[in-house]
Design a protein around this motif. Structure first.
Motif, short mmCIF file in Angstrom:
data_model
loop_
_atom_site.label_atom_id
_atom_site.label_comp_id
_atom_site.label_asym_id
_atom_site.label_seq_id
_atom_site.Cartn_x
_atom_site.Cartn_y
_atom_site.Cartn_z
N TYR B 75 0.86 -1.18 0.00
CA TYR B 75 0.00 0.00 0.00
C TYR B 75 0.89 1.23 0.00
N SER B 76 0.95 1.89 -1.13
CA SER B 76 1.84 3.05 -1.22
C SER B 76 1.45 3.88 -2.43
N ASP B 77 1.73 5.18 -2.35
CA ASP B 77 1.63 6.01 -3.54
C ASP B 77 2.77 5.64 -4.48
N ILE B 78 2.50 5.80 -5.78
CA ILE B 78 3.54 5.52 -6.76
C ILE B 78 4.09 6.85 -7.24
N ASP B 79 5.42 6.98 -7.20
CA ASP B 79 6.02 8.21 -7.71
C ASP B 79 6.01 8.17 -9.23
N LYS B 80 6.71 7.20 -9.82
CA LYS B 80 6.66 7.09 -11.27
C LYS B 80 7.22 5.77 -11.77
N ILE B 81 6.92 5.52 -13.04
CA ILE B 81 7.49 4.36 -13.73
C ILE B 81 8.73 4.87 -14.47
N VAL B 82 9.81 4.10 -14.40
CA VAL B 82 10.99 4.42 -15.20
C VAL B 82 11.14 3.28 -16.22
N GLY B 92 8.66 8.05 -1.48
CA GLY B 92 9.67 7.77 -0.47
C GLY B 92 10.93 7.17 -1.06
N GLY B 93 10.88 6.83 -2.35
CA GLY B 93 12.11 6.44 -3.03
C GLY B 93 12.34 4.95 -3.21
N LYS B 94 11.52 4.11 -2.58
CA LYS B 94 11.70 2.68 -2.73
C LYS B 94 11.52 2.28 -4.21
N ALA B 95 12.41 1.41 -4.71
CA ALA B 95 12.33 1.00 -6.11
C ALA B 95 11.89 -0.45 -6.22
N LEU B 96 11.00 -0.72 -7.19
CA LEU B 96 10.59 -2.09 -7.48
C LEU B 96 10.99 -2.41 -8.91
N ASN B 97 11.72 -3.48 -9.10
CA ASN B 97 12.09 -3.88 -10.46
C ASN B 97 11.05 -4.84 -11.02
N TYR B 98 10.98 -4.91 -12.34
CA TYR B 98 10.02 -5.85 -12.94
C TYR B 98 10.58 -6.42 -14.24
N ASP B 99 10.10 -7.63 -14.56
CA ASP B 99 10.33 -8.16 -15.90
C ASP B 99 9.14 -7.77 -16.79
N ASP B 255 -4.11 8.49 -13.95
CA ASP B 255 -3.39 8.85 -12.74
C ASP B 255 -2.27 9.86 -13.01
N ASP B 256 -2.06 10.77 -12.06
CA ASP B 256 -0.97 11.75 -12.18
C ASP B 256 0.38 11.08 -12.36
N MET B 257 0.52 9.89 -11.78
CA MET B 257 1.76 9.13 -11.89
C MET B 257 2.14 8.87 -13.36
N ILE B 258 1.12 8.70 -14.20
CA ILE B 258 1.36 8.45 -15.63
C ILE B 258 2.01 9.69 -16.25
N GLU B 259 1.50 10.85 -15.84
CA GLU B 259 2.08 12.10 -16.33
C GLU B 259 3.53 12.25 -15.85
N ARG B 260 3.75 11.96 -14.56
CA ARG B 260 5.12 12.06 -14.03
C ARG B 260 6.06 11.10 -14.74
N SER B 261 5.52 9.99 -15.24
CA SER B 261 6.35 9.00 -15.94
C SER B 261 6.54 9.36 -17.41
N GLY B 262 5.82 10.40 -17.85
CA GLY B 262 5.91 10.81 -19.26
C GLY B 262 5.34 9.77 -20.21
N MET B 263 4.33 9.03 -19.76
CA MET B 263 3.82 7.92 -20.58
C MET B 263 2.41 8.14 -21.12
N GLY B 264 1.79 9.28 -20.79
CA GLY B 264 0.38 9.43 -21.14
C GLY B 264 0.12 10.38 -22.30
N ASP B 265 -1.14 10.42 -22.73
CA ASP B 265 -1.56 11.41 -23.72
C ASP B 265 -2.01 12.67 -22.97
N ASP B 266 -2.76 13.55 -23.64
CA ASP B 266 -3.11 14.81 -22.99
C ASP B 266 -4.05 14.64 -21.80
N LEU B 267 -4.65 13.47 -21.64
CA LEU B 267 -5.48 13.21 -20.47
C LEU B 267 -4.86 12.12 -19.58
#
Lengths: 101, 409
Positions: B75-82, B92-99, B255-267
């Motif tokens: 349970y946590s807010d997501i900062d962004k996807i890299v 808070g800076g915790k990183a989760l890696n994924y395949d 979600d705002d997180m999508i915008e922070r990740s630079g992955m979204g369209d104008d909405l």
């Protein structure tokens, strides 16, 4: 689908008057379609039409046109009164945008 | 250990967690799901709250009840996807890696997008019913309201559950009739669409129903701002509609997180292949449900059908094979029409809602584009199905792909 002669060119159009083949479009055709909608096209109209043709496949919305830098939403309404997206896409010779909800 | 990371534990994320945990070897695959909230909302139930049919307790359960053993939940807010580093940063800076990453962070309403909407009348005489707070506040308002102009407005397309505002005015008609003040309540439906709905056949059927119930439709109205002093909504082309109480579907955004990740369209919706459900840009990112930009309804039924396709395609991707399953945009929506009746629409990318029967051709029991008591029961029973079958990723006796059987052109 119906056949229609616009600016001397024989075109296939949908029941509500949209060009079937967008590549047949010319500025002359645009002017003639616009006239049917009681719009006299000027340079600003053509700037908007250019943006619309270039972004035809991207899911155009009024908001997107408003953020294009070419025209804001109010200006878009001023250029194409009533339904700016419906009308401008018709004049630009692209498919009628399907409003997805 | 390889990792699948799911962002968002709503309808889509929860279904995927259940399906994938059952299918994938626990020694080989680690599955983690992240969500900022601990509560799961049965969102189709929000609609019933303003009319006192459901209360808050009827639509909430702990998310943890639906996440299977063997899936890590954070349970946590997501900062962004890299995406270039296959990494998600939490607040808070915790990183989760994924395949593989599945983004299912949904859509939300953003009243701040419209000037004057989140102003002095917000939650006093202007309400949304897409949040539990808005729905509860609206019920309190309706309980003692003496009548006047009730305006239902949709600010922008697309929006979650496109039939909900129609259901809202149908239920309002019933509610105020039963309260004995329907003659004092003027109901107006103001929409940016050219009619009651999108496609010709359903627009006609629903338009006639609105007319029958004495609900006025104002189409082609694109909201510019809300005037709190004059109590009017104003469109870009100068139309004005006065209200005493305004029910609004605010602008929907990812979600705002999508915008922070630079992955979204104008909405903030993520460009997604509408058939494979893979991100257009990243091979190991999939997008499920409302978070994507696929051209179909933002609705739970769509997520449910799309989850089957996504499940197949993740299996393909894991094995390094071409994605085989193709989503058809299937949506299936019950429409409450008031006085114990309902309608039903079933459609996809290519086929507009058509009349007929569902799911069994000629038998039903549900009637497509018909107004029946049975359709209403379908909606009532659906809440049980949602909690007990759908979220857990169990099979329902309906196909994920839309069928023409039982439909009439």
């Amino acid at each position: 689908m119906t056949q229609k002669t616009v600016a001397g060119v024989n075109l296939e159009v949908t029941d509500d008057g949209y060009l079937v083949d967008s590549s047949q479009w010319t500025e002359k055709i645009a002017k003639e379609i616009a006239k049917e909608e009681n719009i006299e096209l000027n340079d600003k109209h053509f700037e908007v039409i250019k943006f619309i043709r270039e972004n035809a496949d991207s899911g155009l919305t009024i908001r997107k046109v408003g953020k294009s830098g070419v025209v804001d939403i109010k200006g878009f309404y001023d250029l194409f009164p009533g339904g700016p997206l419906k009308m401008s896409t018709k004049i630009a010779g692209i498919q009628k945008p399907s409003s997805c909800v | 250990m390889k990792k699948i990371l799911i962002l968002g534990a709503g309808t889509g994320g929860t279904i995927m967690a259940n399906k994938l945990r059952k299918a994938l070897d626990r020694e080989e695959w680690d599955i983690t799901i992240v969500d900022k909230h601990k509560t799961h909302y049965y969102q189709p139930g929000f609609l019933f709250i303003p009319f006192g049919i459901y209360n808050k307790q009827d639509v909430i359960k702990p998310k943890a009840d639906f996440i299977p053993a063997g899936v890590n939940i954070i349970y946590s807010d997501i900062d962004k996807i890299v995406p270039d580093n296959n990494k998600v940063l939490l607040e808070g800076g915790k990183a989760l890696n994924y395949d593989f990453l599945i983004v299912a962070t949904g859509t939300r309403v953003d009243p701040a997008e419209t000037p004057g909407l989140k102003d002095e009348l917000w939650q006093k005489e202007i309400f949304d019913f897409y949040t539990v707070e808005g729905a509860v506040a609206l019920r309190e308002f309706f309980e003692t309201w003496q009548g006047g102009r009730l305006v239902m407005n949709i600010a922008e397309l697309p929006f979650k559950c496109p039939v909900a505002p129609l259901e809202f005015v149908f239920l309002a008609d019933e509610y105020f009739t039963k309260a004995g003040i329907r003659d004092k309540v003027d109901i107006t439906y103001v929409t940016p669409l050219p009619g009651a709905f999108t496609k010709p056949k359903s627009t006609k059927m629903l338009g006639e129903l609105l007319n029958e119930k004495n609900i006025t439709v104002i189409p082609d109205f694109y909201l510019e701002r809300v005037d709190n002093k004059e109590k009017k909504i104003k469109s870009y082309d100068g139309q004005e509609v006065p209200f005493d109480v305004l029910a609004i579907v605010p602008v929907n955004k990812g979600d705002d997180m999508i915008e922070r990740s630079g992955m979204g369209d104008d909405l903030n919706f993520i460009p997604t292949d509408k058939h494979t459900l893979r991100s257009e840009k990243y091979e190991n990112i999939f997008v499920l449900g409302d978070a994507s930009n696929i051209p179909t309804s933002k609705a739970g039924s769509v997520v449910h059908f799309a989850a089957d396709v996504l499940f197949d395609n993740i299996q393909c991707a894991i094995k390094g094979r071409e994605l085989r399953a193709k989503f058809d945009g299937h949506a299936n929506c019950y429409i409450e029409t008031g006085f114990g009746k309902g309608s039903l629409i079933d459609f996809n990318y290519e086929t507009e809602p058509l009349p007929g029967t569902y799911p069994l051709p000629g038998i039903g029991p549900f009637g497509l584009l018909q107004n029946t008591k049975m359709n209403h029961y379908g909606k009532v029973i659906f809440r049980w199905i949602y909690w007990h079958i759908l979220l857990k990723g169990k099979e329902l006796p309906i196909e994920n792909e839309m069928t023409m059987a039982g439909k009439k052109r």
